[in-house]
Design an enzyme around this catalytic site. Structure first.
Site, PDB file in Angstrom:
ATOM      1  N   CYS A   1      40.738 -50.379 -43.089  1.00 11.50           N
ATOM      2  CA  CYS A   1      40.039 -49.256 -42.443  1.00 11.50           C
ATOM      3  C   CYS A   1      41.007 -48.106 -42.198  1.00 11.50           C
ATOM      4  CB  CYS A   1      39.429 -49.725 -41.125  1.00 11.50           C
ATOM      5  SG  CYS A   1      38.859 -48.366 -40.080  1.00 11.50           S
TER       6      CYS A   1
ATOM      7  N   CYS B   1      41.687 -47.581 -38.234  1.00 10.18           N
ATOM      8  CA  CYS B   1      42.300 -48.574 -37.344  1.00 10.18           C
ATOM      9  C   CYS B   1      43.765 -48.185 -37.053  1.00 10.18           C
ATOM     10  CB  CYS B   1      42.233 -49.966 -37.979  1.00 10.18           C
ATOM     11  SG  CYS B   1      40.671 -50.840 -37.662  1.00 10.18           S
TER      12      CYS B   1
ATOM     13  N   HIS C   1      37.846 -51.931 -34.032  1.00  2.00           N
ATOM     14  CA  HIS C   1      37.022 -51.629 -35.202  1.00  2.00           C
ATOM     15  C   HIS C   1      35.551 -52.031 -34.999  1.00  2.00           C
ATOM     16  CE1 HIS C   1      36.510 -51.012 -39.578  1.00  2.00           C
ATOM     17  NE2 HIS C   1      35.782 -52.116 -39.596  1.00  2.00           N
TER      18      HIS C   1
ATOM     19  N   ASN D   1      27.913 -39.548 -36.682  1.00  2.46           N
ATOM     20  CA  ASN D   1      27.066 -40.018 -37.750  1.00  2.46           C
ATOM     21  C   ASN D   1      27.265 -41.513 -37.794  1.00  2.46           C
ATOM     22  OD1 ASN D   1      25.294 -39.184 -39.593  1.00  2.46           O
ATOM     23  ND2 ASN D   1      26.791 -38.658 -41.163  1.00  2.46           N
TER      24      ASN D   1
ATOM     25  N   SER E   1      30.026 -44.535 -44.076  1.00  2.00           N
ATOM     26  CA  SER E   1      30.466 -45.775 -44.709  1.00  2.00           C
ATOM     27  C   SER E   1      31.412 -46.577 -43.828  1.00  2.00           C
ATOM     28  CB  SER E   1      31.145 -45.470 -46.045  1.00  2.00           C
ATOM     29  OG  SER E   1      32.071 -44.415 -45.882  1.00  2.00           O
TER      30      SER E   1
ATOM     31  N   HIS F   1      33.994 -48.153 -38.116  1.00  2.00           N
ATOM     32  CA  HIS F   1      34.915 -47.905 -36.997  1.00  2.00           C
ATOM     33  C   HIS F   1      34.354 -46.754 -36.147  1.00  2.00           C
ATOM     34  CE1 HIS F   1      39.111 -48.476 -35.421  1.00  2.00           C
ATOM     35  NE2 HIS F   1      38.638 -47.485 -34.691  1.00  2.00           N
TER      36      HIS F   1
ATOM     37  N   HIS G   1      33.605 -43.586 -34.417  1.00  2.00           N
ATOM     38  CA  HIS G   1      34.246 -42.267 -34.441  1.00  2.00           C
ATOM     39  C   HIS G   1      33.192 -41.174 -34.499  1.00  2.00           C
ATOM     40  CE1 HIS G   1      33.341 -42.826 -38.716  1.00  2.00           C
ATOM     41  NE2 HIS G   1      33.512 -41.536 -38.887  1.00  2.00           N
TER      42      HIS G   1
ATOM     43  N   GLN H   1      32.884 -36.573 -35.189  1.00  2.00           N
ATOM     44  CA  GLN H   1      33.559 -35.443 -35.813  1.00  2.00           C
ATOM     45  C   GLN H   1      33.340 -34.178 -34.989  1.00  2.00           C
ATOM     46  OE1 GLN H   1      33.488 -35.138 -40.183  1.00  2.00           O
ATOM     47  NE2 GLN H   1      32.012 -36.809 -40.173  1.00  2.00           N
TER      48      GLN H   1
END
Ligand SMILES: [Zn+2]
Ligand SMILES: [Zn+2]
Lengths: 383, 383
Positions: B52, B55, B116, B156, B164, B167, B169, B171
């Site tokens: 990942c 990570c 993760h 998203n 995809s 993990h 997160h 933006q």
């Protein structure tokens, strides 16, 4: 400061029909192209499927039986999103911010052909003409019903678009209101018609006023061949990737010789060449990734047909509409890699990487011989 | 003529933020409910994934190595959709209908946590508070950069949204222009602020002017419990399915006690209860279909932070913004049955079957104990 280069510099373009911007990030296409060209997916659909509710002679969910139809077939959707009048009494508004408006209308299904395994790109030209003729008849019939203010013809193709039945068909929804998007487009066309600064040789709209789409298609038509955004032209129609395209391979099809406000304004030659360009655009689509290319397709035109008097169509303010077709396909890089509309796009602004000019070039590079019709095994055809 | 019944009669509702209508077809939900409740999908993600790029300690595509971070981590996206200034010289317009405007800015990634396998609903409250704090810092930092006119925070989540990497997160995109959708919302808020006919007890916006969202949330807040569209409330925030919701389980989260124009206007108590409501909404989402519930989430607020003078935030016209969060999730009937936006919707108008009131009821019926945290095996937590 460097010179602006539309193939390198992030920029935004304005869609003058919707007044929404598109953020274009062409530098991101310089990333290595990860998408592979998928192997041709031979269509293994049967010509007739006993389990299909659209095949001739089969029984639909509502219990009705389809005719043994031979060209197109029209019936009312068994699960219409709107219901026929009379509607309920409009309720009092609960609060100025909570407005509600009853909507009536009808939802028709237009089957393209008895063959389960064909689609616009693999149907013969006479079959496509017959579909156009049927759309026009439904538009005329529904558009004249009491209370109907708008008729939307559209096709939803492919499982990726949520269309579970591959049998070739489209839908026609008739409504007692003009929906948001066409209302916006009509407002833009009206504003443009009253602008005075336009001085090109493009055809004019009603009363000699400028037409946004006549102007736009005129400009694109005279770009040098193999530049710009035109994919194909024929005697009456242009297919192009609009300057403001949002979907990677979005296409608009529109007439360029004269201002035409609806399907029922087409003459015989224009109808024939409309079938020609619809067939050629969808063949190129299928060939782009060697697959049955999914899309949402819709026809924008006058909300309802004009009134007639002694066989003549009467002009009115709705004639600012300029007949055009939108193809909005989700595929991005291959038969199995689609564009997602999420995150920044649903919260802020539409965005694309591949420029419309690059998309047009790739569509220009496609053959018009359908990938399933090449060579000896090519028997897939309705003729 | 019958009385209008919003659970039976097709109707349209207006979204006063975007001025777009939604066609609601509630009679279609009377079809037998075909969607089944999927079995719980136990999360089998590892706490750390060596492959990942988010990570701790791993190397990203651009070659940079992540810190061994312990709470949140911020870095600039290696494939930004926009590039930092200086931009190119704005080009001359080719034609009035082909407008182009260079855009500069930056795209940051905000990792929520080193783990993760966690996400907003399974992170601890202090972790969620830390995320909110980080969003605020990035908003402040980016929003003060020269030329930046807008900062969009969004998440998203889920492969179904094109994301995809599981993990956790989000933006943050910073731009030299205000994008289409927030520009429309701000215009609506400005128009509403200058309207004079509003006489409720809702909090007021700057200069005592009415605020569209203060008014709306006030109205919803005082609806009888277990009616209407409110999903949950806490001391400062409401989560509701808006009257004009488009996605089946769309939710807006917004403060109701006072007009708050951005993250940096939140006091300590408001920040803590913001973390609380974000955690509780996303827990209900995961529990709705017993899955990691995919969505696009975005924060709308002042385009950029206000100027400061002697530790005080200065008021200006952008304070018409009312801080709110949109959750736009695509799932419709189960973890594997989504809503498709196609056909009529992309050509004409957004449409839904399930009413917002029914969606709110189903979210009210969900537990706030995460389905993966129930019983003995419940070890999934960051604390
Ligand atoms: Zn259009
Ligand atoms: Zn908003």
């Amino acid at each position: 400061m460097t010179e602006f280069d539309p193939t390198t510099h992030p920029h935004r373009r304005l869609n003058p029909l919707t007044n929404q911007h598109i953020l274009v990030s062409p530098h991101r296409t310089k990333r290595p192209w990860l998408g592979q060209i998928e192997a041709a997916q031979p269509s293994d659909l049967p010509k007739y499927d006993p389990g299909c509710y659209l095949c001739p002679g089969n029984t639909r969910a509502g219990g009705k039986k389809n005719d043994a139809y031979e060209s197109t077939m029209v019936f009312e959707n068994d699960y219409s999103a709107v219901l026929p009048p009379p509607g309920p009494i409009a309720p009092p508004s609960l609060h100025p911010l909570l407005t509600v408006e009853p909507v009536q209308g009808g939802c028709d299904v237009v089957c393209f052909h008895p063959r389960h395994d064909l689609s616009l790109p693999t149907l013969s030209l006479p079959d496509v003409e017959k579909i156009i003729e049927t759309w026009m008849q439904v538009y005329l019939k529904r558009g004249k019903e009491t209370g109907i203010q708008y008729v939307q013809i559209f096709e939803n193709k492919g499982a990726i678009m949520g269309c579970s039945n591959p049998h070739p068909h489209s839908q026609v929804w008739s409504l007692s209101t003009v929906p948001t998007l066409p209302a916006n487009e009509l407002a833009s066309l009206k504003r443009y018609a009253s602008s005075t600064s336009v001085a090109s040789k493009a055809p004019k709209g009603p009363h000699g006023h400028p037409c946004l789409l006549c102007e736009y298609v005129h400009y694109e038509f005279f770009m040098p061949e193999n530049e710009g955004r035109v994919v194909i032209k024929n005697d009456h129609w242009v297919a192009l990737v609009p300057w403001w395209a949002y979907w990677p391979f979005e296409v608009m099809v529109l007439p360029y010789q004269r201002h035409i406000s609806s399907l029922c304004h087409l003459n015989v030659a224009e109808k024939t060449s409309f079938a020609d360009i619809m067939s050629r655009v969808t063949k190129r689509y299928d060939n782009l990734f060697s697959c049955s290319f999914a899309y949402a397709m819709g026809i924008h035109q006058r909300p309802v047909p004009p009134r007639e008097e002694g066989g003549t169509l009467l002009e009115d303010e709705d004639d600012v509409a300029h007949l055009h077709v939108h193809f909005e396909p989700p595929l991005l890089r291959s038969a199995s890699v689609r564009k997602f509309c999420a995150g920044f796009e649903v919260m802020a602004e539409h965005q694309r990487d591949l420029t419309p000019e690059q998309a047009a070039q790739r569509l220009r590079d496609c053959s018009e011989v359908h990938y399933l019709m090449r060579g000896e095994g090519a028997v897939l055809h309705s003729q």
